[in-house]
Design an enzyme around this catalytic site. Sequence first.
Site, mmCIF file in Angstrom:
data_model
loop_
_atom_site.group_PDB
_atom_site.id
_atom_site.type_symbol
_atom_site.label_atom_id
_atom_site.label_comp_id
_atom_site.label_asym_id
_atom_site.label_seq_id
_atom_site.Cartn_x
_atom_site.Cartn_y
_atom_site.Cartn_z
ATOM 1 N N LYS A 137 0.840 -1.209 0.000
ATOM 2 C CA LYS A 137 0.000 0.000 0.000
ATOM 3 C C LYS A 137 0.870 1.252 0.000
ATOM 4 O O LYS A 137 2.081 1.178 0.270
ATOM 5 C CB LYS A 137 -0.905 -0.023 1.244
ATOM 6 N N ARG A 191 -10.658 -0.663 14.748
ATOM 7 C CA ARG A 191 -10.392 0.202 13.604
ATOM 8 C C ARG A 191 -11.246 -0.273 12.441
ATOM 9 O O ARG A 191 -12.217 0.367 12.070
ATOM 10 C CB ARG A 191 -8.884 0.139 13.284
ATOM 11 N N TYR A 230 15.973 30.585 8.736
ATOM 12 C CA TYR A 230 14.801 31.342 9.204
ATOM 13 C C TYR A 230 14.808 31.450 10.718
ATOM 14 O O TYR A 230 14.968 30.445 11.427
ATOM 15 C CB TYR A 230 13.515 30.659 8.762
ATOM 16 N N MET A 290 11.747 24.720 3.132
ATOM 17 C CA MET A 290 10.956 23.916 2.197
ATOM 18 C C MET A 290 11.831 23.074 1.272
ATOM 19 O O MET A 290 11.571 21.894 1.036
ATOM 20 C CB MET A 290 10.044 24.823 1.368
HETATM 21 C C1 LIG Z 1 -0.226 -1.930 6.782
HETATM 22 C C2 LIG Z 1 -0.805 -3.215 7.226
HETATM 23 C C3 LIG Z 1 -0.004 -4.372 7.287
HETATM 24 C C4 LIG Z 1 1.494 -4.346 7.108
HETATM 25 O O1 LIG Z 1 2.048 -3.891 8.336
HETATM 26 P P1 LIG Z 1 3.620 -3.774 8.586
HETATM 27 O O2 LIG Z 1 3.697 -3.384 10.018
HETATM 28 O O3 LIG Z 1 4.114 -2.718 7.671
HETATM 29 O O4 LIG Z 1 4.215 -5.096 8.313
HETATM 30 C C5 LIG Z 1 -0.632 -5.575 7.559
HETATM 31 N N1 LIG Z 1 -1.959 -5.634 7.816
HETATM 32 C C6 LIG Z 1 -2.758 -4.529 7.802
HETATM 33 C C7 LIG Z 1 -4.214 -4.662 8.088
HETATM 34 C C8 LIG Z 1 -2.198 -3.284 7.522
HETATM 35 O O5 LIG Z 1 -2.994 -2.201 7.528
#
Ligand SMILES: *Cc1c(COP(=O)(O)O)cnc(C)c1O
Length: 390
Positions: free
Chosen positions: A48, A147, A270, A318
């Site tokens: 992701k 969640r 800055y 920046m």
């Molecule tokens: C992001 C995620 C993972 C992967 O987690 P890591 O800690 O990066 O290995 C696995 N399961 C779910 C539901 C996630 O949201």
Amino acid sequence: MNVGSASSVSPPPPLGGGWVDVDLTALGSNYRTLSRLALPARCAATVKADAYGLGLAPVVTQLWAEGCRCFFVANSHEALALRELQATAEVYVFNGVGANDAAALARARLRPVLNSVEQVHLWRMQAALMGGVALPCALHLDTGMNRLGLGAEDWRALLASDGWRAGLDVKLLMTHLASAHRGEHDAHTARQVLAFAELREALPDVPTSIGNSAGTLLGAATRGDLVRPGIALYGANPFDARPHPMREVARVYGRVLQVRTVGAQGSVGYGGAFTAAPGARLATVGVGYADGYRRELGNRAQASVAGVRVPVVGHVSMDLLTLDVSAVPEAEVGPGARATLIGGEVPLEEVALAAHTIPYEMLTGLGPRLPRLYLGAGGEITEPSPLARR
Ligand SMILES: *Cc1c(COP(=O)(O)O)cnc(C)c1O
């Protein structure tokens, strides 16, 4: 361009800014390490957020070459991008399905992780619309994250409703651990594992998936039949405080644009948040908070130039940051020199801590202005991932 050997870099690093080296050989090695440790569980990959900011296409191409066939992404947009890359990959979508993307997911043979009774109904309706074929999916049971996922009551209600499984090809029962990063003696993790064992008894024929990176490394109880590591693939420590076997994958560099020797007035950047001693040498580097090098790192982090650790002084702006390079031999640092901002002598974990955050946020926050340069690995990789250019 063919990225054929571990030493090849493409394209050449930019002159005036920063870039990210992504070591695909190390990524592949991390996948093999996790796959071996996870046995007899299968090892999927969580890709992701553009493969944690490193580039979906090169990462997936490399993992595919290592034998990875199952991937997890967050939403249908990411899933469709992955489907374009790999026509036959098993692709799970953590956020599940909504009324607006059910048809697209089904047509592309993507697998939503169904998180609620509503999502179960949506997916069944989609199956009915498509003539009653059973559509592949995972079911997410919440055991202590609060969640996403069906809670125990939702789950029991679903199980009690007639014919609930019609139209669903349930490939996986999943839960997600809230505290695996705390290591092996975490009471919350133990409670989640027990709760999941109880909930999944209703569907003993369906394979399970529990382990994120930390769960994968902890042991069999926190894995299930399929693990889905993310951060460990990308070389970061999934634990708060525990050794880990991963190889570094990402390194962030910046070019030195200018070096000056401080005179009587040594106020830096800055607001003059740092005052350099007369005679100090300062190097200005073309990376700033717009690149994901967070502003909190000013006066807190270190970088490395010619193998010497040096402090980041004054506020990060920046597009620029300032290093006090007084400790670096003069011949080693001038315009065009390379500063290592994250990785190598300055581990990602250390920089994340200095920024009051975690490696996940540092990696996924690396901005689109930093080109990703891919090192090593087989496969034809022509372009950085299009998603990296959001
Ligand atoms: C992001 C995620 C993972 C992967 O987690 P890591 O800690 O990066 O290995 C696995 N399961 C779910 C539901 C996630 O949201």
